[in-house]
Design a protein around this motif. Sequence first.
Motif, PDB file in Angstrom:
ATOM      1  N   GLU A 183      37.222 -16.252  20.686  1.00  0.00           N
ATOM      2  CA  GLU A 183      36.579 -15.211  20.805  1.00  0.00           C
ATOM      3  C   GLU A 183      35.029 -14.957  20.442  1.00  0.00           C
ATOM      4  O   GLU A 183      34.703 -15.780  19.448  1.00  0.00           O
ATOM      5  N   ARG A 184      34.289 -14.225  20.944  1.00  0.00           N
ATOM      6  CA  ARG A 184      32.885 -14.156  20.475  1.00  0.00           C
ATOM      7  C   ARG A 184      32.642 -13.966  19.048  1.00  0.00           C
ATOM      8  O   ARG A 184      31.911 -14.924  18.511  1.00  0.00           O
ATOM      9  N   THR A 185      33.480 -13.139  18.247  1.00  0.00           N
ATOM     10  CA  THR A 185      33.440 -13.229  17.092  1.00  0.00           C
ATOM     11  C   THR A 185      33.776 -14.127  16.000  1.00  0.00           C
ATOM     12  O   THR A 185      33.602 -14.238  14.856  1.00  0.00           O
ATOM     13  N   GLU A 186      34.786 -15.131  16.878  1.00  0.00           N
ATOM     14  CA  GLU A 186      35.194 -16.310  16.159  1.00  0.00           C
ATOM     15  C   GLU A 186      34.551 -17.519  16.116  1.00  0.00           C
ATOM     16  O   GLU A 186      34.940 -18.426  15.542  1.00  0.00           O
ATOM     17  N   CYS A 187      33.383 -17.696  17.137  1.00  0.00           N
ATOM     18  CA  CYS A 187      33.246 -18.946  17.355  1.00  0.00           C
ATOM     19  C   CYS A 187      31.615 -18.931  17.767  1.00  0.00           C
ATOM     20  O   CYS A 187      31.213 -17.833  18.296  1.00  0.00           O
ATOM     21  N   GLY A 188      30.850 -20.000  17.377  1.00  0.00           N
ATOM     22  CA  GLY A 188      29.523 -19.726  17.635  1.00  0.00           C
ATOM     23  C   GLY A 188      29.086 -20.063  19.060  1.00  0.00           C
ATOM     24  O   GLY A 188      27.644 -20.075  19.290  1.00  0.00           O
ATOM     25  N   ASN A 189      29.741 -20.710  19.929  1.00  0.00           N
ATOM     26  CA  ASN A 189      29.490 -20.877  21.443  1.00  0.00           C
ATOM     27  C   ASN A 189      30.521 -20.501  22.212  1.00  0.00           C
ATOM     28  O   ASN A 189      31.176 -21.478  22.737  1.00  0.00           O
ATOM     29  N   TYR A 190      31.056 -19.337  22.059  1.00  0.00           N
ATOM     30  CA  TYR A 190      32.543 -18.997  22.641  1.00  0.00           C
ATOM     31  C   TYR A 190      32.725 -19.317  24.218  1.00  0.00           C
ATOM     32  O   TYR A 190      33.903 -19.326  24.573  1.00  0.00           O
ATOM     33  N   LEU A 191      31.681 -19.126  24.846  1.00  0.00           N
ATOM     34  CA  LEU A 191      31.611 -19.460  26.281  1.00  0.00           C
ATOM     35  C   LEU A 191      31.810 -20.885  26.844  1.00  0.00           C
ATOM     36  O   LEU A 191      31.994 -21.429  27.814  1.00  0.00           O
ATOM     37  N   ASP A 192      31.350 -21.820  25.569  1.00  0.00           N
ATOM     38  CA  ASP A 192      31.439 -23.228  26.116  1.00  0.00           C
ATOM     39  C   ASP A 192      32.813 -23.973  25.466  1.00  0.00           C
ATOM     40  O   ASP A 192      32.619 -24.628  24.427  1.00  0.00           O
ATOM     41  N   HIS A 193      33.674 -23.626  26.410  1.00  0.00           N
ATOM     42  CA  HIS A 193      35.266 -24.153  26.314  1.00  0.00           C
ATOM     43  C   HIS A 193      35.685 -24.843  27.510  1.00  0.00           C
ATOM     44  O   HIS A 193      35.246 -24.118  28.782  1.00  0.00           O
ATOM     45  N   ASP A 194      36.717 -25.479  27.303  1.00  0.00           N
ATOM     46  CA  ASP A 194      37.474 -26.282  28.499  1.00  0.00           C
ATOM     47  C   ASP A 194      38.851 -26.444  28.306  1.00  0.00           C
ATOM     48  O   ASP A 194      38.961 -27.501  27.793  1.00  0.00           O
ATOM     49  N   LEU A 195      39.733 -25.313  28.427  1.00  0.00           N
ATOM     50  CA  LEU A 195      41.182 -25.695  27.757  1.00  0.00           C
ATOM     51  C   LEU A 195      41.866 -26.835  28.575  1.00  0.00           C
ATOM     52  O   LEU A 195      42.170 -27.722  27.894  1.00  0.00           O
ATOM     53  N   GLU A 196      41.622 -26.819  29.977  1.00  0.00           N
ATOM     54  CA  GLU A 196      42.312 -28.042  30.725  1.00  0.00           C
ATOM     55  C   GLU A 196      41.758 -29.172  30.357  1.00  0.00           C
ATOM     56  O   GLU A 196      42.391 -30.191  30.257  1.00  0.00           O
ATOM     57  N   GLY A 197      40.449 -29.322  30.266  1.00  0.00           N
ATOM     58  CA  GLY A 197      39.671 -30.613  30.027  1.00  0.00           C
ATOM     59  C   GLY A 197      40.035 -31.231  28.751  1.00  0.00           C
ATOM     60  O   GLY A 197      40.442 -32.187  28.474  1.00  0.00           O
ATOM     61  N   ALA A 198      40.315 -30.239  27.603  1.00  0.00           N
ATOM     62  CA  ALA A 198      40.695 -30.449  26.377  1.00  0.00           C
ATOM     63  C   ALA A 198      42.186 -31.076  26.197  1.00  0.00           C
ATOM     64  O   ALA A 198      42.569 -32.054  25.572  1.00  0.00           O
ATOM     65  N   LYS A 199      42.922 -30.241  26.986  1.00  0.00           N
ATOM     66  CA  LYS A 199      44.517 -30.616  27.029  1.00  0.00           C
ATOM     67  C   LYS A 199      44.436 -32.177  27.803  1.00  0.00           C
ATOM     68  O   LYS A 199      45.317 -32.927  27.162  1.00  0.00           O
ATOM     69  N   GLU A 200      43.691 -32.433  28.636  1.00  0.00           N
ATOM     70  CA  GLU A 200      43.623 -33.809  29.402  1.00  0.00           C
ATOM     71  C   GLU A 200      43.408 -34.745  28.509  1.00  0.00           C
ATOM     72  O   GLU A 200      43.913 -35.999  28.287  1.00  0.00           O
ATOM     73  N   GLU A 201      42.539 -34.529  27.448  1.00  0.00           N
ATOM     74  CA  GLU A 201      41.926 -35.392  26.801  1.00  0.00           C
ATOM     75  C   GLU A 201      42.968 -35.584  25.590  1.00  0.00           C
ATOM     76  O   GLU A 201      43.143 -36.843  25.041  1.00  0.00           O
ATOM     77  N   CYS A 202      43.684 -34.776  24.986  1.00  0.00           N
ATOM     78  CA  CYS A 202      44.757 -34.726  24.177  1.00  0.00           C
ATOM     79  C   CYS A 202      45.966 -35.608  24.582  1.00  0.00           C
ATOM     80  O   CYS A 202      46.457 -36.372  24.083  1.00  0.00           O
ATOM     81  N   ARG A 203      46.182 -35.269  25.962  1.00  0.00           N
ATOM     82  CA  ARG A 203      47.231 -35.922  26.599  1.00  0.00           C
ATOM     83  C   ARG A 203      47.178 -37.686  26.734  1.00  0.00           C
ATOM     84  O   ARG A 203      47.712 -38.601  26.238  1.00  0.00           O
ATOM     85  N   LYS A 204      45.677 -37.896  27.223  1.00  0.00           N
ATOM     86  CA  LYS A 204      45.317 -39.437  27.295  1.00  0.00           C
ATOM     87  C   LYS A 204      45.471 -39.887  25.836  1.00  0.00           C
ATOM     88  O   LYS A 204      45.764 -41.170  25.854  1.00  0.00           O
ATOM     89  N   TYR A 205      44.902 -39.279  25.030  1.00  0.00           N
ATOM     90  CA  TYR A 205      44.854 -39.757  23.469  1.00  0.00           C
ATOM     91  C   TYR A 205      46.161 -39.983  22.901  1.00  0.00           C
ATOM     92  O   TYR A 205      46.537 -41.004  22.375  1.00  0.00           O
ATOM     93  N   GLU A 265      49.010 -40.928  24.574  1.00  0.00           N
ATOM     94  CA  GLU A 265      49.548 -41.740  25.423  1.00  0.00           C
ATOM     95  C   GLU A 265      48.907 -43.200  24.608  1.00  0.00           C
ATOM     96  O   GLU A 265      49.858 -44.120  24.302  1.00  0.00           O
ATOM     97  N   LEU A 266      47.666 -42.939  24.324  1.00  0.00           N
ATOM     98  CA  LEU A 266      47.146 -44.464  23.715  1.00  0.00           C
ATOM     99  C   LEU A 266      47.760 -44.471  22.196  1.00  0.00           C
ATOM    100  O   LEU A 266      48.148 -45.821  22.057  1.00  0.00           O
ATOM    101  N   ILE A 267      47.776 -43.700  21.599  1.00  0.00           N
ATOM    102  CA  ILE A 267      48.176 -43.835  20.292  1.00  0.00           C
ATOM    103  C   ILE A 267      49.855 -43.808  19.937  1.00  0.00           C
ATOM    104  O   ILE A 267      50.447 -44.457  19.004  1.00  0.00           O
ATOM    105  N   ASN A 268      50.494 -43.492  20.845  1.00  0.00           N
ATOM    106  CA  ASN A 268      52.021 -43.574  20.956  1.00  0.00           C
ATOM    107  C   ASN A 268      52.657 -44.980  21.499  1.00  0.00           C
ATOM    108  O   ASN A 268      53.739 -45.623  21.216  1.00  0.00           O
ATOM    109  N   ASP A 269      51.797 -46.030  21.928  1.00  0.00           N
ATOM    110  CA  ASP A 269      51.868 -47.314  22.637  1.00  0.00           C
ATOM    111  C   ASP A 269      52.394 -48.256  21.606  1.00  0.00           C
ATOM    112  O   ASP A 269      51.732 -48.021  20.329  1.00  0.00           O
TER     113      ASP A 269
END
Length: 141
Positions: free
Chosen positions: A113-135, A137-141
């Motif tokens: 939320e605007r009051t919680e973050c210094g750049n609250y419009l600059d987010h990408d939930l799906e992109g973040a989840k994709e990066e987490c998913r790939k990482y 997989e990488l460290i679970n190998d």
Amino acid sequence: MDKIPSFLKDHDKLAPGFWFSGKANGVTTFDLRFKKPNCGDFISPAASHSVEHILATLLRNGSQKQNIIYFGPMGCRTGFYLLTVNIDESQAKKALIEALEQAEKIEEIPGAERTECGNYLDHDLEGAKEECRKYLELIND
Ligand SMILES: [Zn+2]
């Protein structure tokens, strides 16, 4: 001026993975390298920002919450830093894997939320989840 230790590492030789970086004053730093440095593939600024919000929140609510000092992004956007106390590498990695698994189920970015973050419009939930998913997989190998 002295070069700080992380600049003394040859970044062309760093591989993606979960790496012990160093220990000082009782605090252990891990390099969570999501991307191979200098290879043209970087985490987008918005996804990196959202990964920070998501994993910082999950780690600080997880099984090792009292031992998590800090989680935050590398400015080069190839990964993140995890700072811990009182736990070893395998315990830190386990807590991280738990957080990455929970990240797959996140439907709202914490603290975006605007009051919680210094750049609250600059987010990408799906992109973040994709990066987490790939990482995960990488460290679970
Ligand atoms: Zn923020």
